[in-house]
Write a protein that holds these residues in place. Sequence first.
Motif, PDB file in Angstrom:
ATOM      1  N   ALA A 128      56.512   4.683   0.042  1.00  0.00           N
ATOM      2  CA  ALA A 128      56.639   6.072  -0.414  1.00  0.00           C
ATOM      3  C   ALA A 128      57.300   6.984   0.601  1.00  0.00           C
ATOM      4  O   ALA A 128      57.721   8.094   0.254  1.00  0.00           O
ATOM      5  CB  ALA A 128      55.265   6.626  -0.792  1.00  0.00           C
ATOM      6  N   ASP A 148      52.293   1.565  -2.793  1.00  0.00           N
ATOM      7  CA  ASP A 148      51.820   2.611  -1.883  1.00  0.00           C
ATOM      8  C   ASP A 148      50.585   3.243  -2.495  1.00  0.00           C
ATOM      9  O   ASP A 148      50.359   3.141  -3.710  1.00  0.00           O
ATOM     10  CB  ASP A 148      52.891   3.678  -1.645  1.00  0.00           C
ATOM     11  CG  ASP A 148      52.721   4.390  -0.310  1.00  0.00           C
ATOM     12  OD1 ASP A 148      51.762   5.174  -0.184  1.00  0.00           O
ATOM     13  OD2 ASP A 148      53.543   4.176   0.595  1.00  0.00           O
ATOM     14  N   ASP A 150      50.136   6.573  -2.175  1.00  0.00           N
ATOM     15  CA  ASP A 150      50.580   7.940  -2.479  1.00  0.00           C
ATOM     16  C   ASP A 150      51.351   7.942  -3.798  1.00  0.00           C
ATOM     17  O   ASP A 150      52.559   7.718  -3.832  1.00  0.00           O
ATOM     18  CB  ASP A 150      51.456   8.459  -1.337  1.00  0.00           C
ATOM     19  CG  ASP A 150      51.841   9.917  -1.495  1.00  0.00           C
ATOM     20  OD1 ASP A 150      51.721  10.459  -2.614  1.00  0.00           O
ATOM     21  OD2 ASP A 150      52.292  10.523  -0.504  1.00  0.00           O
ATOM     22  N   ASP A 151      50.653   8.194  -4.895  1.00  0.00           N
ATOM     23  CA  ASP A 151      51.265   8.075  -6.216  1.00  0.00           C
ATOM     24  C   ASP A 151      52.374   9.100  -6.458  1.00  0.00           C
ATOM     25  O   ASP A 151      53.416   8.778  -7.044  1.00  0.00           O
ATOM     26  CB  ASP A 151      50.211   8.168  -7.328  1.00  0.00           C
ATOM     27  CG  ASP A 151      49.362   9.420  -7.243  1.00  0.00           C
ATOM     28  OD1 ASP A 151      49.379  10.083  -6.188  1.00  0.00           O
ATOM     29  OD2 ASP A 151      48.678   9.742  -8.234  1.00  0.00           O
ATOM     30  N   GLU A 152      52.189  10.332  -5.983  1.00  0.00           N
ATOM     31  CA  GLU A 152      53.201  11.364  -6.226  1.00  0.00           C
ATOM     32  C   GLU A 152      54.499  11.065  -5.477  1.00  0.00           C
ATOM     33  O   GLU A 152      55.589  11.154  -6.056  1.00  0.00           O
ATOM     34  CB  GLU A 152      52.659  12.734  -5.820  1.00  0.00           C
ATOM     35  CG  GLU A 152      51.526  13.234  -6.713  1.00  0.00           C
ATOM     36  CD  GLU A 152      51.088  14.639  -6.346  1.00  0.00           C
ATOM     37  OE1 GLU A 152      51.693  15.238  -5.425  1.00  0.00           O
ATOM     38  OE2 GLU A 152      50.141  15.153  -6.976  1.00  0.00           O
ATOM     39  N   LEU A 187      55.475   8.169  -4.390  1.00  0.00           N
ATOM     40  CA  LEU A 187      56.045   6.928  -4.924  1.00  0.00           C
ATOM     41  C   LEU A 187      56.803   7.198  -6.216  1.00  0.00           C
ATOM     42  O   LEU A 187      57.869   6.617  -6.454  1.00  0.00           O
ATOM     43  CB  LEU A 187      54.927   5.916  -5.158  1.00  0.00           C
ATOM     44  CG  LEU A 187      55.350   4.449  -5.247  1.00  0.00           C
ATOM     45  CD1 LEU A 187      56.078   4.009  -3.976  1.00  0.00           C
ATOM     46  CD2 LEU A 187      54.129   3.565  -5.479  1.00  0.00           C
ATOM     47  N   ALA A 188      56.280   8.092  -7.050  1.00  0.00           N
ATOM     48  CA  ALA A 188      56.976   8.450  -8.283  1.00  0.00           C
ATOM     49  C   ALA A 188      58.315   9.117  -7.990  1.00  0.00           C
ATOM     50  O   ALA A 188      59.326   8.868  -8.680  1.00  0.00           O
ATOM     51  CB  ALA A 188      56.099   9.377  -9.125  1.00  0.00           C
ATOM     52  N   LYS A 237      60.755   6.394  -6.845  1.00  0.00           N
ATOM     53  CA  LYS A 237      61.189   5.619  -8.011  1.00  0.00           C
ATOM     54  C   LYS A 237      62.295   6.351  -8.769  1.00  0.00           C
ATOM     55  O   LYS A 237      63.355   5.768  -9.069  1.00  0.00           O
ATOM     56  CB  LYS A 237      59.995   5.375  -8.937  1.00  0.00           C
ATOM     57  CG  LYS A 237      60.355   4.787 -10.312  1.00  0.00           C
ATOM     58  CD  LYS A 237      59.099   4.644 -11.161  1.00  0.00           C
ATOM     59  CE  LYS A 237      59.424   4.343 -12.625  1.00  0.00           C
ATOM     60  NZ  LYS A 237      60.011   2.998 -12.803  1.00  0.00           N
ATOM     61  N   THR A 282      56.481   0.528  -9.785  1.00  0.00           N
ATOM     62  CA  THR A 282      55.585   1.059  -8.757  1.00  0.00           C
ATOM     63  C   THR A 282      54.151   0.586  -9.000  1.00  0.00           C
ATOM     64  O   THR A 282      53.689   0.511 -10.140  1.00  0.00           O
ATOM     65  CB  THR A 282      55.618   2.594  -8.717  1.00  0.00           C
ATOM     66  OG1 THR A 282      55.240   3.108  -9.998  1.00  0.00           O
ATOM     67  CG2 THR A 282      57.014   3.100  -8.355  1.00  0.00           C
ATOM     68  N   ILE A 316      50.330   1.494  -7.528  1.00  0.00           N
ATOM     69  CA  ILE A 316      49.498   2.370  -6.711  1.00  0.00           C
ATOM     70  C   ILE A 316      48.316   1.537  -6.220  1.00  0.00           C
ATOM     71  O   ILE A 316      47.430   1.173  -6.992  1.00  0.00           O
ATOM     72  CB  ILE A 316      49.000   3.588  -7.503  1.00  0.00           C
ATOM     73  CG1 ILE A 316      50.161   4.246  -8.265  1.00  0.00           C
ATOM     74  CG2 ILE A 316      48.316   4.575  -6.577  1.00  0.00           C
ATOM     75  CD1 ILE A 316      51.325   4.657  -7.395  1.00  0.00           C
ATOM     76  N   LYS A 317      48.328   1.230  -4.924  1.00  0.00           N
ATOM     77  CA  LYS A 317      47.306   0.349  -4.368  1.00  0.00           C
ATOM     78  C   LYS A 317      46.810   0.859  -3.021  1.00  0.00           C
ATOM     79  O   LYS A 317      47.594   1.350  -2.208  1.00  0.00           O
ATOM     80  CB  LYS A 317      47.872  -1.071  -4.157  1.00  0.00           C
ATOM     81  CG  LYS A 317      48.341  -1.775  -5.423  1.00  0.00           C
ATOM     82  CD  LYS A 317      47.181  -2.221  -6.280  1.00  0.00           C
ATOM     83  CE  LYS A 317      47.667  -3.028  -7.484  1.00  0.00           C
ATOM     84  NZ  LYS A 317      46.533  -3.473  -8.346  1.00  0.00           N
ATOM     85  N   ASP A 318      45.521   0.705  -2.794  1.00  0.00           N
ATOM     86  CA  ASP A 318      44.933   0.961  -1.485  1.00  0.00           C
ATOM     87  C   ASP A 318      44.896  -0.380  -0.754  1.00  0.00           C
ATOM     88  O   ASP A 318      44.066  -1.245  -1.049  1.00  0.00           O
ATOM     89  CB  ASP A 318      43.529   1.537  -1.637  1.00  0.00           C
ATOM     90  CG  ASP A 318      42.874   1.839  -0.296  1.00  0.00           C
ATOM     91  OD1 ASP A 318      43.442   1.459   0.748  1.00  0.00           O
ATOM     92  OD2 ASP A 318      41.787   2.453  -0.298  1.00  0.00           O
TER      93      ASP A 318
END
Length: 260
Positions: free
Chosen positions: A11, A33, A35-37, A39-40, A43, A56, A58-60
Amino acid sequence: MTKTALVTGAASGLGYELATLLAKDAYKLILVDIDDESLARVKAELERKFKVEVVTLIKDLSTKEVAEGIMQDIKGEPIDVLINNAGFGLFGSFVDTDWERESEMLHVHILTTTHLTKLVLEGMVKRGSGKILNMSSLAAFQPGPLMAIYYASKGYMLSFSEAIANELKGTGVTVTALCPGPTKTAFQKTVSADASKNKITFNMASAEEVATYGYKAMQKGKTVAIPGIFNKFLATIHRFVSRGMAAKIVRNIQEKNRNN
């Protein structure tokens, strides 16, 4: 046929720059990543600029068995390039630092990275091709007082990468450990709550420069990639001074930057 690359910590920073280089070369991207925002946004940018497919996740990466979850999500899709970039630092004396945060770091830097490498590697070896880039650090070459776990985990990543690179000779699969020095990313802000601490500005490269160097080294199948002539010298300092002296030098640098 379109090749697929999986990048963790994609991200921002080096992960973003490496994903951009892959997109320029028309790879399909699987970007991971927490951090979803951000990463979006990455993308959308890469799809718009390079007309590539971007998936994408979204993973910890500090959680148990997350590597298996990633493999389940991609449903057995062959991975041609794996970039284990995700990571963070923590500043302070080991006796005072937060164990929960240190445990998360060890999971991200060591357990998840090693597990994901193992899961992806099986398919690469069967196909007789593949490239892996593991994010180590100049910190891997000496002990690091006041960032003890970070330095030790990067030392693990360097040793691990060199070992399996040797095991994989003749298989068509290569492993590269990228060992940058100080780099202009958001890393420093995650090292301590006070971003004024541990600011290292001397000999600092841009994320784009480091990513480009590492990407080229990976494509060439180089095992250890150290960007910068001065960093190459620093990586050999243990040949000229004792490890105790190297630790003392590192501590002095850390304390100086903490007090700046």
